[in-house]
Design a protein around this motif. Structure first.
Motif, mmCIF file in Angstrom:
data_model
loop_
_atom_site.group_PDB
_atom_site.id
_atom_site.type_symbol
_atom_site.label_atom_id
_atom_site.label_comp_id
_atom_site.label_asym_id
_atom_site.label_seq_id
_atom_site.Cartn_x
_atom_site.Cartn_y
_atom_site.Cartn_z
ATOM 1 N N GLU A 186 3.473 33.968 37.919
ATOM 2 C CA GLU A 186 4.014 34.950 38.863
ATOM 3 C C GLU A 186 5.067 34.314 39.760
ATOM 4 N N GLU A 187 4.793 33.103 40.236
ATOM 5 C CA GLU A 187 5.742 32.405 41.116
ATOM 6 C C GLU A 187 7.061 32.145 40.399
ATOM 7 N N ALA A 188 6.986 31.697 39.148
ATOM 8 C CA ALA A 188 8.201 31.412 38.381
ATOM 9 C C ALA A 188 8.983 32.690 38.101
ATOM 10 N N MET A 189 8.289 33.759 37.733
ATOM 11 C CA MET A 189 8.983 35.017 37.442
ATOM 12 C C MET A 189 9.623 35.591 38.699
ATOM 13 N N GLN A 190 8.982 35.409 39.853
ATOM 14 C CA GLN A 190 9.588 35.872 41.098
ATOM 15 C C GLN A 190 10.857 35.093 41.407
ATOM 16 N N LEU A 191 10.837 33.800 41.123
ATOM 17 C CA LEU A 191 12.037 32.983 41.333
ATOM 18 C C LEU A 191 13.161 33.465 40.418
ATOM 19 N N ALA A 192 12.817 33.763 39.164
ATOM 20 C CA ALA A 192 13.820 34.285 38.227
ATOM 21 C C ALA A 192 14.368 35.622 38.711
ATOM 22 N N GLU A 193 13.477 36.468 39.232
ATOM 23 C CA GLU A 193 13.917 37.766 39.741
ATOM 24 C C GLU A 193 14.837 37.594 40.948
ATOM 25 N N ASP A 194 14.512 36.650 41.820
ATOM 26 C CA ASP A 194 15.379 36.383 42.976
ATOM 27 C C ASP A 194 16.752 35.910 42.521
ATOM 28 N N HIS A 195 16.787 35.129 41.453
ATOM 29 C CA HIS A 195 18.060 34.668 40.888
ATOM 30 C C HIS A 195 18.864 35.856 40.359
ATOM 31 N N ARG A 196 18.199 36.751 39.650
ATOM 32 C CA ARG A 196 18.880 37.942 39.120
ATOM 33 C C ARG A 196 19.417 38.810 40.256
ATOM 34 N N LEU A 197 18.621 38.985 41.308
ATOM 35 C CA LEU A 197 19.049 39.804 42.439
ATOM 36 C C LEU A 197 20.204 39.150 43.203
ATOM 37 N N HIS A 198 20.206 37.839 43.241
ATOM 38 C CA HIS A 198 21.324 37.107 43.873
ATOM 39 C C HIS A 198 22.634 37.427 43.147
ATOM 40 N N VAL A 244 13.110 34.700 30.833
ATOM 41 C CA VAL A 244 12.681 35.533 29.713
ATOM 42 C C VAL A 244 11.359 36.229 30.042
ATOM 43 N N ALA A 245 10.414 35.508 30.636
ATOM 44 C CA ALA A 245 9.132 36.100 31.000
ATOM 45 C C ALA A 245 9.314 37.237 31.998
ATOM 46 N N ASN A 246 10.215 37.039 32.955
ATOM 47 C CA ASN A 246 10.474 38.075 33.951
ATOM 48 C C ASN A 246 11.107 39.310 33.306
#
Length: 255
Positions: A186-198, A244-246
């Motif tokens: 969950e922590e890694a996918m949230q980081l990926a999501e934050d990157h996408r939102l950035h 990819v997981a996110n």
């Protein structure tokens, strides 16, 4: 006196889960136990925890911290001298950053646009070459056009903010990999999501499908791989998996 794990969690502002993890990896094993087997921390344990959190704040890995603290040849006074040196270096770096932000604020007030020289100053060596190549590869895409339209309105202060946000994402990636966080957690996918939102906030609308393609590129293009490997060994593969997981999770939720 001795303290429960809950009390230490409140004192040190760390989670109980973190304290349990430190115990499991033998980084901080409390000296005491209750008859029922519950952990009890004494003052020496709290001193060690303080040292651990200090080095974590400076970006040291848990393995490195264990090596530092368990070095019998280093006295408590030498630890303090080392910490003083590291803090002094951090303070100097923060002063430089503060001066850059002040300059950026003045630039914003004056409405100064970012020149090529300032792009080099903010983003460092190789930025202009990257920008030229990006235009050649993606110049006809809607994403590139949208990105250029937005970027044309940014001031130097905006670019400083963008760079700072990107650096913070990189720091979090490095910390997660060093901390043993699973790439599909969950922590890694949230980081990926934050990157996408950035990307979506500053440059162009980035769907999960597009972000997945970017994640694959982090391993397919040696330059992107090198970028993340410089942050932390294994960083490129880890972040690709997180992206990819996110994307998989988001697409499954929409199905």
């Amino acid at each position: 006196m001795s303290y429960s794990v809950g009390q230490v969690s409140r004192f040190a502002k760390v989670t109980v889960r973190t304290l349990h993890h430190y115990d499991e990896i033998k980084l901080l094993s409390p000296r005491g136990r209750t008859p029922s087997g519950y952990r009890r921390y004494d003052d020496a344990d709290l001193d060690r925890l303080q040292q651990i959190l200090f080095y974590r704040e400076l970006g040291f890995s848990l393995d490195d911290i264990a090596s530092i603290l368990d070095d019998s040849d280093v006295s408590p006074s030498e630890h303090l001298r080392r910490q003083h040196r590291l803090l002094t270096e951090r303070i100097e770096r923060l002063k430089e950053m503060a001066a850059s932000v002040e300059h950026a604020l003045e630039a914003r007030k004056m409405g100064i646009q970012l020149t090529p020289e300032e792009k080099f100053e903010v983003f460092g060596e190789g930025y202009v070459d990257y920008e030229d190549e990006a235009q050649e590869r993606w110049g006809e895409t809607d994403a590139w056009k949208q990105s250029q339209k937005r970027a044309s309105k940014y001031t130097k202060a905006d670019w400083v903010e963008i760079k700072a946000a990107a650096d913070e994402l990189d720091r979090r990636i490095g910390a997660a990999v060093r901390g043993g966080v699973a790439a599909d957690s969950e922590e890694a996918m949230q980081l990926a999501e934050d990157h996408r939102l950035h990307i979506g906030h500053w440059f162009y609308d980035c769907s999960h499908a597009m972000h997945r393609c970017m994640g694959e590129m982090y391993m397919a293009d040696p330059r992107f791989t090198e970028y993340y490997e410089k942050i932390v060994p294994g960083g490129a593969a880890w972040f690709r998996t997180a992206v990819v997981a996110n994307a998989d999770r988001a697409e499954a939720a929409q199905a």
